[in-house]
Design a protein around this motif. Structure first.
Motif, mmCIF file in Angstrom:
data_model
loop_
_atom_site.group_PDB
_atom_site.id
_atom_site.type_symbol
_atom_site.label_atom_id
_atom_site.label_comp_id
_atom_site.label_asym_id
_atom_site.label_seq_id
_atom_site.Cartn_x
_atom_site.Cartn_y
_atom_site.Cartn_z
ATOM 1 N N ALA A 192 13.559 13.203 -33.611
ATOM 2 C CA ALA A 192 12.457 13.186 -34.562
ATOM 3 C C ALA A 192 12.123 11.735 -34.932
ATOM 4 N N PRO A 193 10.888 11.479 -35.402
ATOM 5 C CA PRO A 193 10.494 10.113 -35.751
ATOM 6 C C PRO A 193 11.436 9.434 -36.742
ATOM 7 N N ASP A 194 11.965 10.197 -37.708
ATOM 8 C CA ASP A 194 12.873 9.567 -38.675
ATOM 9 C C ASP A 194 14.178 9.137 -38.027
ATOM 10 N N GLN A 195 14.613 9.823 -36.952
ATOM 11 C CA GLN A 195 15.838 9.440 -36.257
ATOM 12 C C GLN A 195 15.614 8.187 -35.389
ATOM 13 N N ILE A 196 14.427 8.090 -34.821
ATOM 14 C CA ILE A 196 14.103 6.870 -34.085
ATOM 15 C C ILE A 196 14.037 5.683 -35.046
ATOM 16 N N ALA A 197 13.478 5.907 -36.225
ATOM 17 C CA ALA A 197 13.424 4.855 -37.235
ATOM 18 C C ALA A 197 14.835 4.447 -37.657
ATOM 19 N N THR A 198 15.731 5.432 -37.799
ATOM 20 C CA THR A 198 17.125 5.130 -38.159
ATOM 21 C C THR A 198 17.797 4.323 -37.056
ATOM 22 N N PHE A 199 17.532 4.690 -35.807
ATOM 23 C CA PHE A 199 18.105 3.953 -34.681
ATOM 24 C C PHE A 199 17.660 2.491 -34.713
ATOM 25 N N LEU A 200 16.376 2.250 -34.956
ATOM 26 C CA LEU A 200 15.864 0.885 -34.958
ATOM 27 C C LEU A 200 16.288 0.121 -36.207
ATOM 28 N N ALA A 201 16.508 0.824 -37.310
ATOM 29 C CA ALA A 201 16.902 0.144 -38.550
ATOM 30 C C ALA A 201 18.368 -0.250 -38.535
ATOM 31 N N GLY A 202 19.228 0.620 -37.897
ATOM 32 C CA GLY A 202 20.659 0.310 -37.853
ATOM 33 C C GLY A 202 21.253 0.233 -39.251
ATOM 34 N N PRO A 203 22.176 -0.742 -39.488
ATOM 35 C CA PRO A 203 22.718 -1.679 -38.492
ATOM 36 C C PRO A 203 23.793 -1.022 -37.639
ATOM 37 N N TRP A 204 24.064 -1.631 -36.480
ATOM 38 C CA TRP A 204 25.075 -1.133 -35.557
ATOM 39 C C TRP A 204 26.155 -2.177 -35.358
ATOM 40 N N SER A 208 35.366 -1.118 -30.682
ATOM 41 C CA SER A 208 36.509 -1.700 -29.985
ATOM 42 C C SER A 208 36.740 -1.083 -28.609
ATOM 43 N N ARG A 209 36.167 0.082 -28.333
ATOM 44 C CA ARG A 209 36.361 0.737 -27.022
ATOM 45 C C ARG A 209 35.433 0.171 -25.948
ATOM 46 N N SER A 210 34.558 -0.736 -26.288
ATOM 47 C CA SER A 210 33.563 -1.244 -25.349
ATOM 48 C C SER A 210 34.222 -1.963 -24.181
ATOM 49 N N ASP A 211 33.658 -1.763 -22.982
ATOM 50 C CA ASP A 211 34.188 -2.408 -21.783
ATOM 51 C C ASP A 211 33.054 -2.567 -20.782
ATOM 52 N N ARG A 212 33.401 -2.791 -19.511
ATOM 53 C CA ARG A 212 32.365 -2.983 -18.498
ATOM 54 C C ARG A 212 31.562 -1.711 -18.236
ATOM 55 N N MET A 213 32.095 -0.574 -18.586
ATOM 56 C CA MET A 213 31.376 0.672 -18.341
ATOM 57 C C MET A 213 30.352 0.963 -19.431
ATOM 58 N N ALA A 214 30.705 0.720 -20.683
ATOM 59 C CA ALA A 214 29.806 1.092 -21.774
ATOM 60 C C ALA A 214 30.100 0.293 -23.025
ATOM 61 N N CYS A 215 29.071 0.151 -23.833
ATOM 62 C CA CYS A 215 29.181 -0.476 -25.147
ATOM 63 C C CYS A 215 29.038 0.634 -26.186
ATOM 64 N N PHE A 216 30.110 0.892 -26.931
ATOM 65 C CA PHE A 216 30.120 1.962 -27.924
ATOM 66 C C PHE A 216 29.679 1.399 -29.280
ATOM 67 N N LEU A 217 28.694 2.054 -29.879
ATOM 68 C CA LEU A 217 28.141 1.576 -31.142
ATOM 69 C C LEU A 217 28.646 2.405 -32.314
ATOM 70 N N GLU A 218 28.889 1.742 -33.424
ATOM 71 C CA GLU A 218 29.296 2.391 -34.667
ATOM 72 C C GLU A 218 28.227 2.154 -35.717
ATOM 73 N N GLY A 219 27.884 3.210 -36.459
ATOM 74 C CA GLY A 219 26.839 3.098 -37.464
ATOM 75 C C GLY A 219 26.378 4.469 -37.899
ATOM 76 N N PRO A 220 25.100 4.602 -38.306
ATOM 77 C CA PRO A 220 24.604 5.919 -38.736
ATOM 78 C C PRO A 220 24.591 6.905 -37.572
ATOM 79 N N ARG A 221 24.922 8.151 -37.862
ATOM 80 C CA ARG A 221 24.929 9.177 -36.815
ATOM 81 C C ARG A 221 23.525 9.759 -36.662
ATOM 82 N N LEU A 222 23.066 9.794 -35.416
ATOM 83 C CA LEU A 222 21.737 10.316 -35.127
ATOM 84 C C LEU A 222 21.804 11.805 -34.814
ATOM 85 N N SER A 223 20.794 12.546 -35.207
ATOM 86 C CA SER A 223 20.725 13.974 -34.889
ATOM 87 C C SER A 223 19.646 14.206 -33.839
#
Length: 340
Positions: A192-204, A208-223
């Motif tokens: 939904a538009p509010d979830q996209i806004a939350t994604f862009l607002a962050g912060p993220w 610590s699990r990030s590696d060459r395969m993926a960067c794991f982000l911590e912050g608000p949970r998106l629905s």
């Protein structure tokens, strides 16, 4: 006489990477390649190598090595790593000559996760599916498909012509993480538009699990508006998946070939290195841009890499007091007051 690099030490994550293994995703073969494509290409271009030539990707664990057989010229570029040659500090982005027996140390410094060591003439290693990029999960490419370790020997090709040495002037490597640019989609309609806004607002925050395969982000949970499962489709480096738990995952160089979670956005190619160089715990933000802006950013980066790379001669002011005191600057003195 042929030359080779001999490693005294290599921390976790130190591998050989070239521009990547392209054209095989349809068969489930990951491209691999550098986490910071700009820094990797810059180190090669500073030596006159092709931008995608094989180089050593150095992680926070660092490395120490020497050269055997003949002198070689190397270039380093990437994060703000600590670099010393026979105990003398060098800039983190530099072109320098290694004489046989000289010891080069690269250690984690004040910022950044990845540093690239390119060699004039390139590394002489066999191709696997047209690439020397290491993918450790499949044991493919590089040196026996694995991370580098103490005792490894990497043969070096023949360099052509003289190469200027000194500090690499590269303002493009100064890349803050507050505003990493993304293209929305391809499945942004699952949010939904509010979830996209939350994604862009962050912060993220980089997890610590990030590696060459993926960067794991911590912050608000998106629905999700339409659920969190989609038919698996191909994924590009920088694709941002949002699984059921709602925390985004940015797929990086060693990503899988397909994914079945909606992708809310994709980091533009020019900013992949900006994200990759952010250490765990770093706060980042995203900014949506247009396709035209992403293309323009790529054109500017390519213009920089295709032009002449500025090499600034190292000045004596860069040398440490300990190094200068160790030099025999005079071999005697005369008392001008003494009679002739």
């Amino acid at each position: 006489m042929s030359a080779a690099l001999r490693l005294f030490s290599a921390g976790p994550g130190v591998t050989v990477q070239d521009g990547g293994r392209h054209g095989f995703l349809r068969y489930g073969v990951t491209g691999a390649g550098p986490m910071d494509p700009l820094a990797h290409a810059l180190a090669n271009r500073a030596l006159g190598n092709p931008a995608g030539a094989a180089a050593i990707e150095i992680s926070l664990g660092g490395t120490e090595l020497t050269v055997e057989g003949a002198p070689v010229t190397i270039a380093l570029a990437g994060g703000e790593f600590q670099v010393t040659l026979d105990g003398q500090a060098l800039p983190p982005a530099v072109v320098t000559r290694l004489e046989p027996g000289a010891r080069l140390k690269v250690r984690a410094g004040s910022a950044g996760v990845w540093c690239y060591l390119a060699v004039a003439g390139g590394l002489r290693l066999p191709d696997v599916l047209g690439s020397r990029a290491t993918h450790t999960r499949t044991g493919m490419g590089g040196l026996d498909g694995r991370m580098l370790q103490a005792g490894d020997i990497l043969p070096v090709g023949m360099a052509a012509g003289e190469i200027a040495t000194g500090r690499i002037v590269a303002p493009l490597l100064d890349r803050p993480t507050e505003s990493i640019r993304v293209l929305l989609g391809p499945q942004d309609d699952y949010f939904a538009p509010d979830q996209i806004a939350t994604f862009l607002a962050g912060p993220w925050t980089i997890g610590s699990r990030s590696d060459r395969m993926a960067c794991f982000l911590e912050g608000p949970r998106l629905s999700h508006k339409l659920g969190f499962n989609i038919p698996s489709d191909g994924v590009a480096m920088g694709a941002i998946q949002v699984p059921g738990e709602g925390l985004p995952i940015v797929l990086m160089a060693d990503r899988q070939s397909t994914g079945g979670y909606p992708k809310i956005a994709t980091v533009i190619g020019v900013d992949l290195g900006r994200l990759a160089q952010a250490r765990p715990g770093t706060c980042i933000g995203f900014r949506a841009v247009s396709h035209a802006e992403a293309v323009q950013a790529r054109a500017e980066e390519q213009s920089f890499l295709s032009g002449a790379i500025t090499i600034e001669r190292l000045l004596r002011s860069l040398f440490s007091p300990e190094f200068l005191l160790g030099l025999n600057l005079v071999d005697g003195w005369v008392d001008a007051r003494a009679p002739a």
